[in-house]
Motif scaffolding. Structure first.
Motif, PDB file in Angstrom:
ATOM      1  N   SER A  62      83.680 -16.356  32.820  1.00  0.00           N
ATOM      2  CA  SER A  62      84.610 -15.610  33.673  1.00  0.00           C
ATOM      3  C   SER A  62      85.597 -14.831  32.812  1.00  0.00           C
ATOM      4  O   SER A  62      85.976 -13.700  33.155  1.00  0.00           O
ATOM      5  N   SER A  65      83.870 -11.861  31.415  1.00  0.00           N
ATOM      6  CA  SER A  65      83.651 -10.885  32.492  1.00  0.00           C
ATOM      7  C   SER A  65      84.971 -10.319  33.024  1.00  0.00           C
ATOM      8  O   SER A  65      84.986  -9.586  34.008  1.00  0.00           O
ATOM      9  N   ALA A  67      87.242 -11.880  34.565  1.00  0.00           N
ATOM     10  CA  ALA A  67      87.506 -12.439  35.887  1.00  0.00           C
ATOM     11  C   ALA A  67      88.032 -13.865  35.718  1.00  0.00           C
ATOM     12  O   ALA A  67      87.579 -14.804  36.369  1.00  0.00           O
ATOM     13  N   LEU A  70      88.825 -16.664  38.371  1.00  0.00           N
ATOM     14  CA  LEU A  70      87.770 -17.532  38.906  1.00  0.00           C
ATOM     15  C   LEU A  70      87.829 -18.900  38.220  1.00  0.00           C
ATOM     16  O   LEU A  70      87.670 -19.939  38.864  1.00  0.00           O
ATOM     17  N   VAL A 192      78.965 -17.321  37.843  1.00  0.00           N
ATOM     18  CA  VAL A 192      80.114 -16.404  37.857  1.00  0.00           C
ATOM     19  C   VAL A 192      79.746 -15.078  38.514  1.00  0.00           C
ATOM     20  O   VAL A 192      80.477 -14.561  39.370  1.00  0.00           O
ATOM     21  N   LYS A 193      78.609 -14.514  38.128  1.00  0.00           N
ATOM     22  CA  LYS A 193      78.204 -13.203  38.645  1.00  0.00           C
ATOM     23  C   LYS A 193      77.914 -13.250  40.152  1.00  0.00           C
ATOM     24  O   LYS A 193      78.342 -12.368  40.907  1.00  0.00           O
ATOM     25  N   GLU A 196      81.107 -13.623  42.158  1.00  0.00           N
ATOM     26  CA  GLU A 196      81.800 -12.333  42.275  1.00  0.00           C
ATOM     27  C   GLU A 196      81.189 -11.497  43.398  1.00  0.00           C
ATOM     28  O   GLU A 196      81.910 -10.880  44.196  1.00  0.00           O
ATOM     29  N   GLN A 200      83.015 -10.321  46.907  1.00  0.00           N
ATOM     30  CA  GLN A 200      83.100  -8.916  47.315  1.00  0.00           C
ATOM     31  C   GLN A 200      82.485  -8.709  48.688  1.00  0.00           C
ATOM     32  O   GLN A 200      83.048  -8.012  49.540  1.00  0.00           O
ATOM     33  N   THR A 205      88.912 -13.593  47.975  1.00  0.00           N
ATOM     34  CA  THR A 205      89.406 -13.505  46.606  1.00  0.00           C
ATOM     35  C   THR A 205      88.574 -14.416  45.703  1.00  0.00           C
ATOM     36  O   THR A 205      88.027 -15.430  46.144  1.00  0.00           O
ATOM     37  N   LEU A 206      88.506 -14.046  44.416  1.00  0.00           N
ATOM     38  CA  LEU A 206      87.787 -14.869  43.451  1.00  0.00           C
ATOM     39  C   LEU A 206      88.430 -16.247  43.321  1.00  0.00           C
ATOM     40  O   LEU A 206      87.747 -17.242  43.080  1.00  0.00           O
TER      41      LEU A 206
END
Length: 319
Positions: A62, A65, A67, A70, A192-193, A196, A200, A205-206
């Protein structure tokens, strides 16, 4: 259809994450037994590190990335899941667990302050690289304290004879452990991907995805270990594992994540409510540990109820 595919990919990724984590744990136990490591060190340090591998790799991926939020949600959520649902489930299955370790009772409040340190550092809505260094220092200091404690090394594991055959088995276990770590890295990236993409697609929210979906997935190794500890009549090891995992999640994992990519808070209300709930959960568990020599069946049911309350509150905050 696209969202359904994302959810399927997420579940498959979590399954591979948990499965590879279980393999890593199994082989780490074999390595620890060959090296004649004590039972408490296995539970509190090695097992806690091993069962925290999913959170660790989710944190790294994360951060890479960009992010990191997360990982924050995952850590807070995992701590809550571990100390409410997982501990409660193990207590109910075992119909109560005895608190055998003097260290667990002695360090109750010290572990509490270490575990809530990230929440205190997040008051300015930012977990910077400097904050990450503070968390890592706290991790190193506490684990050095544990390793220096003679009480931790009193009860040693049943070890195997160091024959040539056992040496090669040790090498095999070590290789399988390393391969499991590689798979953990790949599956955590997929978690993680896909998380996300789900966030979306559902306009979530993450942080919320990390708190609930990812946290439950990455806490499965602790649940599996807890159930196995009950079956093998080593319920006490489960408590050491969960306390160790909480410390590792709050210091080592968030510390490294913040160093790679600082965490900026987008939804402060969500993090505030979950952070306060984590503090409440740790306080209740500490009360159970400090006041008695056993966590009872009734207290296990209270912990399960606490997790249900957490889910209700989080969805109420979101709505």
């Amino acid at each position: 259809m696209t969202m359904f595919l994302y959810i399927i990919l997420f579940l498959v990724s979590v399954y591979i994450l948990v499965k590879s984590g279980a393999i890593a744990v199994k082989n780490l136990v074999a390595v620890a037994r060959y090296l004649r490591i004590s039972e408490y060190v296995l539970a509190f340090i090695l097992m806690a590190l091993a069962t925290s591998l999913p959170e660790f790799f989710v944190g790294i991926n994360s951060a890479l990335s960009k992010a990191s939020i997360l990982s924050l949600g995952n850590v807070i959520g995992s701590n809550i899941v571990n100390l409410s649902f997982v501990l409660g489930a193990v207590v109910i299955i075992a119909k109560g667990i005895r608190i055998e370790s003097k260290i667990a009772k002695r360090d109750t409040w010290l572990v509490f302050f270490i575990s809530i340190l990230p929440v205190l550092l997040l008051i300015d809505k930012d977990l910077s690289r400097a904050d990450g260094v503070i968390l890592l220092i706290a991790f190193i200091w506490y684990f050095r304290r544990i390793l220096k404690d003679k009480e931790a090394f009193k009860k040693r594991m049943n070890h195997v004879a160091r024959t040539v055959e056992e040496f090669w088995r040790f090498i095999k276990d070590l290789i399988v452990f390393i391969l499991a770590i590689v798979i953990l890295l790949g599956s955590s990236w997929a978690v993680v991907k896909t998380a996300e993409l789900i966030a979306q697609g559902l306009n979530l929210t993450l942080a919320l995805i990390g708190l609930i979906l990812v946290a439950v997935g990455t806490s499965l190794p602790e649940l599996v270990f807890g159930i196995k500890s009950v079956i093998t009549k080593h319920e006490g090891m489960n408590l050491g594992n969960l306390i160790g995992s909480t410390v590792i999640n709050s210091t080592l994992i968030l510390g490294i994540t913040a160093l790679v990519f600082p965490i900026k808070i987008e939804d402060f209300n969500l993090i505030l409510t979950s952070g306060l709930f984590m503090i409440l959960t740790i306080l209740i568990v500490n009360f159970f540990i400090a006041t008695k020599d056993k966590i009872s069946l009734r207290e296990g049911m209270i912990l399960i109820g606490l997790y249900v309350l957490f889910l209700i509150i989080e969805f109420m905050v979101r709505s």
